[in-house]
Design a protein around this motif. Sequence first.
Motif, PDB file in Angstrom:
ATOM      1  N   UNK A  61      -5.999 -12.981   5.834  1.00  0.00           N
ATOM      2  CA  UNK A  61      -4.710 -12.299   5.977  1.00  0.00           C
ATOM      3  C   UNK A  61      -4.111 -11.918   4.620  1.00  0.00           C
ATOM      4  N   UNK A  62      -4.928 -12.022   3.572  1.00  0.00           N
ATOM      5  CA  UNK A  62      -4.530 -11.652   2.204  1.00  0.00           C
ATOM      6  C   UNK A  62      -3.439 -12.535   1.624  1.00  0.00           C
ATOM      7  N   UNK A  63      -3.355 -13.784   2.084  1.00  0.00           N
ATOM      8  CA  UNK A  63      -2.425 -14.723   1.469  1.00  0.00           C
ATOM      9  C   UNK A  63      -3.011 -15.201   0.135  1.00  0.00           C
ATOM     10  N   UNK A  64      -2.146 -15.367  -0.850  1.00  0.00           N
ATOM     11  CA  UNK A  64      -2.576 -15.684  -2.209  1.00  0.00           C
ATOM     12  C   UNK A  64      -2.505 -17.188  -2.441  1.00  0.00           C
ATOM     13  N   UNK A  65      -3.550 -17.736  -3.041  1.00  0.00           N
ATOM     14  CA  UNK A  65      -3.564 -19.173  -3.318  1.00  0.00           C
ATOM     15  C   UNK A  65      -2.385 -19.577  -4.198  1.00  0.00           C
ATOM     16  N   UNK A  66      -1.737 -20.682  -3.829  1.00  0.00           N
ATOM     17  CA  UNK A  66      -0.689 -21.309  -4.624  1.00  0.00           C
ATOM     18  C   UNK A  66       0.453 -20.349  -4.987  1.00  0.00           C
ATOM     19  N   UNK A  67       0.754 -19.413  -4.091  1.00  0.00           N
ATOM     20  CA  UNK A  67       1.867 -18.473  -4.341  1.00  0.00           C
ATOM     21  C   UNK A  67       2.727 -18.387  -3.076  1.00  0.00           C
ATOM     22  N   UNK A  68       3.270 -19.529  -2.674  1.00  0.00           N
ATOM     23  CA  UNK A  68       3.933 -19.640  -1.371  1.00  0.00           C
ATOM     24  C   UNK A  68       5.144 -18.740  -1.226  1.00  0.00           C
ATOM     25  N   UNK A  69       5.948 -18.608  -2.271  1.00  0.00           N
ATOM     26  CA  UNK A  69       7.188 -17.839  -2.148  1.00  0.00           C
ATOM     27  C   UNK A  69       6.889 -16.360  -1.874  1.00  0.00           C
ATOM     28  N   UNK A  70       5.923 -15.811  -2.593  1.00  0.00           N
ATOM     29  CA  UNK A  70       5.543 -14.408  -2.379  1.00  0.00           C
ATOM     30  C   UNK A  70       4.899 -14.234  -1.012  1.00  0.00           C
ATOM     31  N   UNK A  71       4.009 -15.158  -0.636  1.00  0.00           N
ATOM     32  CA  UNK A  71       3.345 -15.059   0.667  1.00  0.00           C
ATOM     33  C   UNK A  71       4.356 -15.002   1.808  1.00  0.00           C
ATOM     34  N   UNK A  72       5.334 -15.885   1.773  1.00  0.00           N
ATOM     35  CA  UNK A  72       6.294 -15.960   2.880  1.00  0.00           C
ATOM     36  C   UNK A  72       7.274 -14.789   2.865  1.00  0.00           C
ATOM     37  N   UNK A  73       7.679 -14.369   1.675  1.00  0.00           N
ATOM     38  CA  UNK A  73       8.550 -13.189   1.564  1.00  0.00           C
ATOM     39  C   UNK A  73       7.838 -11.961   2.125  1.00  0.00           C
ATOM     40  N   UNK A  74       6.557 -11.810   1.775  1.00  0.00           N
ATOM     41  CA  UNK A  74       5.765 -10.678   2.244  1.00  0.00           C
ATOM     42  C   UNK A  74       5.573 -10.728   3.756  1.00  0.00           C
TER      43      UNK A  74
END
Length: 200
Positions: A61-74
Motif C-alpha cells: 500500500x506504499x506505506x513508508x517504513x518508520x514514517x508513521x506521521x506521514x503515512x497516517x496523514x496521507x
Amino acid sequence: MDEEQAAKDARRQKELGDLAIRNAEEMAFHPTDWEQQVLAEVIKLQRVIVVRPPEAELLDADMVRNDCHVNCHTQEANDPDRLSRHVTGWLIDGSDLILHSVVDYGGQWLCLTPQLAPAPSKFQFIPDRFIEWRESGDGTTRDAYRKGKALPTALRKYPEDHIQMRDEFRRLMTSGMSAFDARDRVDATLGVEFRKKEPI
C-alpha cells in the motif's frame, strides 16, 4: 549464503545501524520538569489497542517504513470513503511514551507503518487530543505541538538512562565498532538493566 543474500543482509544491518544512531540521539535530550508534567498528564488518558497489519500489506500500500506521521496523514487525505482519521498520541514502550501516529478506521485502530526492527502485531496506544500539527516556516514539513509547545519524539520516565545509553553507544562507535554492533552491545548491557525498571 549467496552474494545477493549477503548484500541484502549488509544493507539491512546498515539501515538498522542508522536507525540505532537516530534513536539513541533522539531519546537522549535534556530532561525538564515540563516533560515529567506532560508524562504524568498523558498516562492518565484512555488507552486503546492498536493492530498492525502484515508488513507485506503495508508495503504493497506504499506505506513508508518508520514514517508513521506521514503515512497516517496521507491515508486520511486519500481515503475515498472518508473512514480514516489520523490520530497522534503515544505508543507505550516499557517506561517510555513514543510519539506515534495511527489511524482510526471506522472504529478500528490500525498502525499503518512497517518497521525496520521486529515489532508486535498489537500494542497499547494513548490518543492525545491536545496534539496538533503545524506547517514549518518553509512549508516543507509538519511539526507536532501540544498546548502550544513543540513536542520531542518521546516522553521518558527515566531520561538519565537514555543519556547514559547514548553516551555508551557513542563511546563504542568511537572505538571503531559499527552502529549495528554497538546497538546490540548497549542493548545486552545497559539495556537489560533499563528494562528491569518499572514500566508505565
